[in-house]
Design an enzyme around this catalytic site. Structure first.
Site, PDB file in Angstrom:
ATOM      1  CB  SER A  88      -0.904   0.010   1.235  1.00 42.23           C
ATOM      2  OG  SER A  88      -1.541   1.260   1.399  1.00 42.23           O
ATOM      3  CE1 TYR A 135      -4.970  -2.357   3.866  1.00 40.69           C
ATOM      4  CE2 TYR A 135      -3.853  -0.237   3.688  1.00 40.69           C
ATOM      5  CZ  TYR A 135      -4.397  -1.365   3.086  1.00 40.69           C
ATOM      6  OH  TYR A 135      -4.348  -1.496   1.720  1.00 40.69           O
TER       7      TYR A 135
END
Length: 233
Positions: free
Chosen positions: A124, A137
């Site tokens: 990410s 996350y």
């Protein structure tokens, strides 16, 4: 013909990657909680090692050894850090990090035996910049980048490359769900902040994966290739 497995291949980025690899001429199997209607689509939770091993056994029986793995399965989350209980923290880490661990361990023996392999981990762009309310996350995806670099060093001598693609602002069901809940702000403003002035497409990530798994990328390993329209450089 080489055989590939794409986790999270039922939708979004994973589905685009699976479609691209099929068009590139690979046999592609997908693993997802909600598999696609394509051939060789298997239902499996990447946090369940037994389910992963069972699915890989079935793929072996149908296609043969797996020498390409794309880890695209993911789970986001938005909470203030003090509101994250450990069960929630663990769930996000389990999917985004431990799932990568399970899948790589499950397919590596095939790659080692073949003396050739390609692993691409979808991390990410939040690992570059951080993102508020996503500490679980971002932590898990950052660990995926570190795992990528370590495995590249360990398995390069075996003919296996390991790279990562951290997507940024890609138009997926996960992004649109987060937008609808008010977590991403105004999409038009996000596009304005993107140097190439458009939202990313899942196919943009698929193109990067297509390169990483190719023969031409045999001298590229341990790399983190941001595909984000210039938002993170």
């Amino acid at each position: 013909m080489k055989n590939a497995v794409v986790t999270g291949g039922g939708s979004g980025i994973g589905r685009a990657i699976a479609n691209r690899l099929r068009s590139d001429g690979y046999h592609v199997a997908t693993l997802d909680l909600t598999p696609s209607d394509e051939d060789f689509a298997y239902t499996a939770d990447v946090t369940d090692r037994a389910a992963i091993d069972t699915a890989l056994d079935a793929i072996h029986a149908q296609l043969g050894p797996v020498t390409i793995l794309i880890n695209a399965a993911g789970l986001d989350g938005f909470k203030r850090f003090l509101d994250i209980d450990f069960d929630n923290w663990q769930r996000v880490v389990n999917v985004n990090l431990h799932g990568v661990f399970h899948c790589i361990q499950s397919v590596l023996p095939d790659m080692i035996e073949a003396g050739w392999g390609r692993i691409v981990n979808i991390s990410s762009s939040s690992t570059h910049s951080g993102t508020p309310y996503m500490s679980h996350y971002v932590s898990a995806k950052s660990a995926v980048n570190g795992l990528t670099k370590s495995l590249a060093l360990e398995y390069g001598p075996a003919g296996i490359t390991v790279n990562a693609v951290p997507p940024g602002f890609i138009d997926t069901p996960m992004l649109r769900k987060a937008e609808s809940r008010g977590f991403l702000g105004d999409v038009a403003e996000n596009i304005e902040r993107t140097p190439v002035r458009r939202i990313g497409r899942p196919e943009d990530i698929a193109a990067a994966c297509s390169f990483f798994v190719s023969e031409e990328a045999g001298y590229v390993t341990g790399q983190i290739l941001g595909v984000n329209g210039g938002r993170n450089t």
